[in-house]
Design a protein around this motif. Structure first.
Motif, PDB file in Angstrom:
ATOM      1  N   ARG A  25       0.857  -1.185   0.000  1.00 25.94           N
ATOM      2  CA  ARG A  25       0.000   0.000   0.000  1.00 25.94           C
ATOM      3  C   ARG A  25       0.888   1.228   0.000  1.00 25.94           C
ATOM      4  NH1 ARG A  25      -5.411  -1.390   3.447  1.00 25.94           N
ATOM      5  NH2 ARG A  25      -5.660   0.861   3.269  1.00 25.94           N
ATOM      6  N   LEU A  26       0.646   2.084  -0.975  1.00 24.05           N
ATOM      7  CA  LEU A  26       1.424   3.316  -1.109  1.00 24.05           C
ATOM      8  C   LEU A  26       0.511   4.517  -0.888  1.00 24.05           C
ATOM      9  CD1 LEU A  26       3.427   2.382  -4.326  1.00 24.05           C
ATOM     10  CD2 LEU A  26       4.268   2.391  -1.967  1.00 24.05           C
ATOM     11  N   PRO A  27       0.907   5.429  -0.001  1.00 21.76           N
ATOM     12  CA  PRO A  27       0.110   6.639   0.206  1.00 21.76           C
ATOM     13  C   PRO A  27       0.027   7.459  -1.084  1.00 21.76           C
ATOM     14  CG  PRO A  27       1.728   6.374   1.961  1.00 21.76           C
ATOM     15  CD  PRO A  27       2.070   5.371   0.895  1.00 21.76           C
ATOM     16  N   ILE A  28      -1.127   8.031  -1.325  1.00 26.06           N
ATOM     17  CA  ILE A  28      -1.325   8.837  -2.531  1.00 26.06           C
ATOM     18  C   ILE A  28      -0.418  10.065  -2.495  1.00 26.06           C
ATOM     19  CG2 ILE A  28      -2.995  10.137  -3.902  1.00 26.06           C
ATOM     20  CD1 ILE A  28      -3.289   6.971  -3.835  1.00 26.06           C
ATOM     21  N   GLU A  29      -0.205  10.643  -1.327  1.00 28.25           N
ATOM     22  CA  GLU A  29       0.707  11.782  -1.220  1.00 28.25           C
ATOM     23  C   GLU A  29       2.099  11.387  -1.722  1.00 28.25           C
ATOM     24  OE1 GLU A  29       2.583  14.839   2.139  1.00 28.25           O
ATOM     25  OE2 GLU A  29       1.588  12.986   2.786  1.00 28.25           O
ATOM     26  N   TYR A  30       2.576  10.223  -1.333  1.00 27.00           N
ATOM     27  CA  TYR A  30       3.879   9.718  -1.773  1.00 27.00           C
ATOM     28  C   TYR A  30       3.914   9.594  -3.301  1.00 27.00           C
ATOM     29  CZ  TYR A  30       7.688   6.244  -2.301  1.00 27.00           C
ATOM     30  OH  TYR A  30       8.814   5.561  -2.675  1.00 27.00           O
ATOM     31  N   LEU A  31       2.870   9.009  -3.863  1.00 30.85           N
ATOM     32  CA  LEU A  31       2.810   8.864  -5.322  1.00 30.85           C
ATOM     33  C   LEU A  31       2.771  10.229  -6.009  1.00 30.85           C
ATOM     34  CD1 LEU A  31       0.280   5.914  -5.421  1.00 30.85           C
ATOM     35  CD2 LEU A  31       2.703   5.813  -6.043  1.00 30.85           C
ATOM     36  N   ARG A  32       2.053  11.173  -5.421  1.00 31.56           N
ATOM     37  CA  ARG A  32       1.938  12.511  -6.025  1.00 31.56           C
ATOM     38  C   ARG A  32       3.272  13.245  -6.016  1.00 31.56           C
ATOM     39  NH1 ARG A  32       2.326  16.585  -8.097  1.00 31.56           N
ATOM     40  NH2 ARG A  32       0.802  18.258  -8.398  1.00 31.56           N
ATOM     41  N   VAL A  33       3.972  13.220  -4.896  1.00 31.68           N
ATOM     42  CA  VAL A  33       5.224  13.979  -4.816  1.00 31.68           C
ATOM     43  C   VAL A  33       6.355  13.299  -5.576  1.00 31.68           C
ATOM     44  CG1 VAL A  33       4.553  15.139  -2.677  1.00 31.68           C
ATOM     45  CG2 VAL A  33       5.995  13.099  -2.560  1.00 31.68           C
ATOM     46  N   PHE A  34       6.193  12.000  -5.887  1.00 27.82           N
ATOM     47  CA  PHE A  34       7.176  11.290  -6.693  1.00 27.82           C
ATOM     48  C   PHE A  34       6.624  10.951  -8.076  1.00 27.82           C
ATOM     49  CE2 PHE A  34       9.130  10.828  -2.575  1.00 27.82           C
ATOM     50  CZ  PHE A  34      10.474  10.983  -2.879  1.00 27.82           C
TER      51      PHE A  34
END
Length: 127
Positions: free
Chosen positions: A29-38
């Motif tokens: 599970r990956l946080p959406i914030e993490y995906l957005r900033v990367f």
């Protein structure tokens, strides 16, 4: 060896996490914030390390939609309007494998810039 291809993709809206399931039983599970900033987009990464744009105020970002891009990637449509990056299976696997180091580096860069994960204005969500 290339990255495994997810057999399951699920967005947990309340937790703001993208879950990727694999044939061998692994679940990530990956946080959406993490995906957005990367995001792999040129808007975020630039056209080289010196042209990357630090993403700030993305703590509460979510997804509006997820669409497949052929058999090699997902296009994530973030609710802040960003949707220009293609998340290949290889890139998603890299994000999984390097999550802790990536996140620590991101937090360090935020601190050095005097920036925050918190949005600057009032969060408005469409119901």
């Amino acid at each position: 060896m290339s990255a495994p291809i997810p057999t399951q993709v699920h967005y947990h809206r309340q937790a703001r996490e993208l879950e990727l399931g694999y044939a061998d039983g692994q679940q990530h599970r990956l946080p959406i914030e993490y995906l957005r900033v990367f995001s792999p987009s040129a808007e975020v990464r630039g056209h080289g390390p010196d042209t990357a744009t630090l993403q700030v105020g993305k703590k509460f970002v979510g997804l509006k939609d997820i669409t497949p891009s052929g058999r090699y990637a997902l296009k994530l449509h973030f609710d802040d309007g960003h949707d220009s990056g293609l998340f290949s299976w290889d890139y998603l696997w890299w994000l999984i494998e390097h999550r802790e180091a990536n996140w620590a580096d991101y937090l360090k860069r935020l601190e050095e810039a005097g920036a925050s994960r918190e949005p600057l204005g009032i969060e408005v969500k469409q119901l």
